[in-house]
Design a protein around this motif. Structure first.
Motif, short mmCIF file in Angstrom:
data_model
loop_
_atom_site.label_atom_id
_atom_site.label_comp_id
_atom_site.label_asym_id
_atom_site.label_seq_id
_atom_site.Cartn_x
_atom_site.Cartn_y
_atom_site.Cartn_z
N VAL A 235 -12.74 5.32 34.53
CA VAL A 235 -11.56 5.19 34.19
C VAL A 235 -11.03 6.23 33.25
CG1 VAL A 235 -9.95 3.70 32.79
CG2 VAL A 235 -11.35 2.80 34.63
N ASP A 236 -12.04 6.52 32.39
CA ASP A 236 -11.53 7.60 31.43
C ASP A 236 -11.32 8.89 32.00
OD1 ASP A 236 -12.08 5.93 29.22
OD2 ASP A 236 -13.99 6.74 28.91
N LEU A 238 -10.08 9.35 34.91
CA LEU A 238 -8.69 8.99 35.71
C LEU A 238 -7.69 9.43 34.84
CD1 LEU A 238 -7.00 8.21 38.13
CD2 LEU A 238 -7.28 5.62 37.33
N VAL A 239 -7.70 8.84 33.54
CA VAL A 239 -6.42 8.65 32.58
C VAL A 239 -6.47 10.47 32.16
CG1 VAL A 239 -5.80 8.04 30.17
CG2 VAL A 239 -7.08 6.48 31.82
N LYS A 243 -3.27 12.31 32.64
CA LYS A 243 -2.47 13.20 31.46
C LYS A 243 -2.61 14.54 31.39
CE LYS A 243 -3.17 9.80 27.97
NZ LYS A 243 -4.23 9.20 26.81
N ILE A 249 1.53 11.06 33.04
CA ILE A 249 1.43 9.96 31.71
C ILE A 249 1.34 10.83 30.55
CG2 ILE A 249 0.81 8.16 33.23
CD1 ILE A 249 -1.97 8.32 31.96
N SER A 250 1.82 10.12 29.26
CA SER A 250 1.62 10.90 28.22
C SER A 250 0.55 10.13 27.43
CB SER A 250 2.79 11.43 27.46
OG SER A 250 3.69 10.31 27.34
N LEU B 223 3.18 1.68 31.01
CA LEU B 223 3.67 2.73 31.89
C LEU B 223 5.11 2.81 32.03
CD1 LEU B 223 0.78 3.28 34.14
CD2 LEU B 223 1.08 4.78 32.31
N GLU B 307 -10.18 -2.32 31.65
CA GLU B 307 -10.51 -1.16 31.06
C GLU B 307 -9.39 -0.01 31.16
OE1 GLU B 307 -14.03 2.22 31.87
OE2 GLU B 307 -14.28 0.36 32.84
N LEU B 308 -8.49 0.11 32.24
CA LEU B 308 -7.48 1.04 32.41
C LEU B 308 -6.42 0.58 31.39
CD1 LEU B 308 -6.07 3.43 33.68
CD2 LEU B 308 -5.13 1.96 35.55
N SER B 311 -7.40 1.94 27.79
CA SER B 311 -7.46 3.41 27.74
C SER B 311 -6.21 3.92 27.69
CB SER B 311 -8.59 3.96 28.71
OG SER B 311 -8.10 3.77 29.90
N LEU B 312 -5.11 3.30 27.94
CA LEU B 312 -3.60 4.04 28.30
C LEU B 312 -2.89 3.74 26.86
CD1 LEU B 312 -2.37 2.61 31.58
CD2 LEU B 312 -2.79 4.97 31.11
#
Ligand SMILES: Cc1cc2nc3c(=O)[nH]c(=O)nc-3n(C[C@H](O)[C@H](O)[C@H](O)COP(=O)(O)OP(=O)(O)OC[C@H]3O[C@@H](n4cnc5c(N)ncnc54)[C@H](O)[C@@H]3O)c2cc1C
Ligand SMILES: Nc1ncnc2c1ncn2[C@@H]1O[C@H](COP(=O)(O)O)[C@@H](O)[C@H]1O
Lengths: 250, 312
Positions: A235-236, A238-239, A243, A249-250, B223, B307-308, B311-312
């Motif tokens: 996931v990390d 991916l994010v 970004k 995404i910001s 989002l 988890e997603l 982490s956003l």
């Protein structure tokens, strides 16, 4: 009452079509063909109305080449009583299909015509609306529920924001959405019986309809293919990619 | 060359798609310099007309206020358009369920073809449109005196909102004895409209049930996303029909599309493959969705989604 159901022979929905090398059209040689899924739903609905005692006769109609009789036989095996084949090898656009169906309606005088909402080859989503215009009847498109009572049909329609119910004076035109019903499979004995059910063949000339369209297909292309990207491990990751690489995404 | 656009609206709000249809109309009149008129038909639609008058490129907003048009039924709207169409070379609407319901009826009444879901204006009589679930793009040319077109709004950038077109009332009521409105159940949502959202997150059969769709909520909040679904999720009753994305549902093309527990059937791809960036979350590494995803994450969505969100 009598119900007319329009069924179309199209590419099987599981098959991914390819464009011909000369870009004149898509390539349908040796491609598996089937009844348009929305038409299966239309046949099913008509047959259920007959089973409920609301309809007395179900007539299936198709416009297309000789091979389209296979789809009429399928409709007969599913429970239609009779079939009409309007035979032509020409490409027939929605307006001409609607005009031919109008002639069949004039002859058969059904109280209800059920069509699919869309043919999955042309993705037109037009024919039912056009037939309703030509017959001067009301139209219940994208139906997820059909309820017939004394001279009226209530149609619940799948619209952009949710559901809408309209009441139409009979005779009327209904087009099916995916959730109207779940079509049955034809059983072997019914497939055998269907071979003996009546199937009339007509031609556009006999019905007095010129099928030439004012719309010409100039060329057909393959859309820009999307290339597969990468698999990320977490996931990390991916994010981080969203970004810093894709910047979405910001 | 002049274009009439049937405006989409709901509850006094002009639908966002109309600005995209205006952009398509601008391309049609580009060479001829013809006019673009917008038709707002409904009941108590003055505020809709005022919003429509701001769209760049619109010459006139024609407003018809009458109960017969209140629920956007096809029979009266098509009759109304028949009365107005002779002044125009093109009639356009978005590929909304209203546009697709009304315009083919108009076309048949005028004895012309309808062209569905155009993606591109090649010239005033030649258009591109998807066929076979978007697996082929046809270029078609119409010789009809009136062109009746529905427009895929995601394929055109929205027209700006700096205009001030004149608003003119049209006095045209028609009879409608064919159909009547019974009721409507519209889904209420605080989220952006699916077809206009910058980010869309969709759940499929892999979500397991409707309750689990809540796992998407927190992410969508962070989002500013709209939530969509596959047909399997809608058919299973997890979520309402208006959330279906695909060949026979809504067409979306957001900046970011996140497919969760969706296998990637061609009918689903038809509705989202023009998204700028596609993310797929699926436990089956062979799922076809990964063939078109920019970023694929193989794993169990029930672990990944919380988890997603964090982490956003
Ligand atoms: C005429 C017609 C029109 C259609 N129109 C549309 C349309 O408009 N839109 C549409 O979407 N479909 C449409 N379909 C249906 C389409 O063919 C597919 O059946 C449908 O898209 C499948 O939905 P799905 O991907 O959610 O389900 P499935 O194909 O069952 O996929 C579920 C996925 O979830 C994954 N999964 C399961 N559990 C987990 C977990 N715990 N974690 C992560 N992943 C998991 C699985 O690996 C699988 O890939 C249409 C079909 C027809 C015949
Ligand atoms: N050639 C055809 N023969 C019979 N019915 C057709 C034909 N073409 C379209 N239809 C009907 O019209 C519906 C919608 O098709 P379309 O408007 O072409 O997307 C189909 O589901 C059929 O019920």
């Amino acid at each position: 009452m009598k119900i007319l159901v329009a069924v179309k022979r199209v590419i099987d929905y599981n098959v991914k079509v390819r464009v011909k090398a000369d870009h004149s059209d898509v390539d349908l040689t040796n491609v598996k063909m089937a009844m348009n899924p929305f038409c299966e739903i239309a046949v099913e609905e008509a047959v259920r109305l007959k089973e409920k005692g609301i309809a007395t006769e179900v007539v299936a109609v198709t416009i297309g080449p000789k091979a389209a009789q296979e789809q009429l036989r399928t409709a007969l095996a599913l429970g239609a009583d009779r079939a009409v084949h309007v035979s032509t090898d020409e490409r027939v656009e929605s307006l001409a299909v609607a005009k031919l169906l109008k002639r069949v309606v004039d002859e058969e005088q059904p109280q209800l015509v059920i069509l699919g909402k869309q043919a999955i080859d042309t993705d037109n989503n037009q024919t039912g609306q056009m037939l309703a215009a030509l017959t001067g009847w009301g139209q219940g498109t994208y139906a997820s529920k059909v309820d017939i009572q004394d001279g009226t049909v209530n149609v619940t329609r799948e619209i952009d924001g949710g559901l809408q119910t309209v009441a139409l004076k009979l005779p009327a035109v209904v087009t099916t959405d995916l959730r109207l019903n779940e079509p049955r499979y034809a059983k072997l004995p019914d497939i055998m019986k269907a071979k003996k059910k009546p199937l009339d063949t007509r031609t556009p000339e006999e019905l007095g309809v010129a099928i030439a369209s004012q719309v010409t297909q100039l060329q057909v292309e393959t859309p820009a293919e999307r290339k597969g990207g990468i698999k990320v491990g977490s996931v990390d990751e991916l994010v981080d990619k969203l970004k810093n690489e894709a910047k979405v995404i910001s | 060359m002049s274009v009439l656009i049937l405006a989409d609206h709901h509850d006094g709000q002009l639908a966002g798609t109309t600005a995209h249809v205006v952009a398509a109309a601008q391309q049609i009149v580009k060479d001829s310099g013809g006019d673009i008129d917008l038709l707002v038909a409904g009941q108590e639609v003055q505020s809709v007309a005022e919003q429509a008058a701001k769209l760049d490129g619109v010459n006139r907003v024609r407003i018809v206020d009458h109960t017969v048009y209140a629920h956007q039924l096809a029979e009266p709207l098509a009759d109304l358009l028949v009365r107005l169409a002779d002044d125009y070379s093109h009639v356009l609407a978005s590929s909304s369920t209203t546009g697709k319901n009304v315009l083919p009826r108009l076309a048949a009444l005028k004895d012309v073809a309808a062209i569905s879901d155009i993606l591109d204006v090649v010239s005033a009589d030649t258009f591109k449109r998807p066929i076979y679930a978007g697996n082929a793009i046809a270029t078609v040319q119409s010789a009809d005196p009136l062109k009746v077109l529905t427009v895929r709004s995601t394929a055109f950038d929205a027209a700006g909102e700096t205009g001030s077109a004149a608003i003119e009332a049209v006095d045209a009521t028609v009879d409608n004895s064919l159909s009547s409105f019974v009721d409507e159940r519209l889904e209420q949502s605080e989220r952006p409209e699916l077809s206009a959202a910058r980010v869309v997150i969709s759940g499929g059969r892999g979500m397991g049930n409707g309750e689990n769709f809540k796992l998407l909520d927190g992410i969508a909040d962070k989002l500013g996303a709209a939530i969509g679904a596959s047909r399997a999720a809608v058919d299973a009753g997890f979520v309402p029909n208006d959330m279906q994305v695909g060949q026979t549902g809504k067409i979306v093309a957001p900046e970011l599309y996140i497919a969760v527990g969706i296998s990637g059937a061609i009918q689903h791809l038809a509705g989202m493959k023009d998204s700028k960036v596609i993310v797929a979350i699926n436990k089956d590494e062979e799922a076809p969705i990964f063939q078109i995803a920019d970023y694929g994450l193989v794993g169990d969505l029930f672990q990944i989604l919380p988890e997603l969100e964090r982490s956003l």
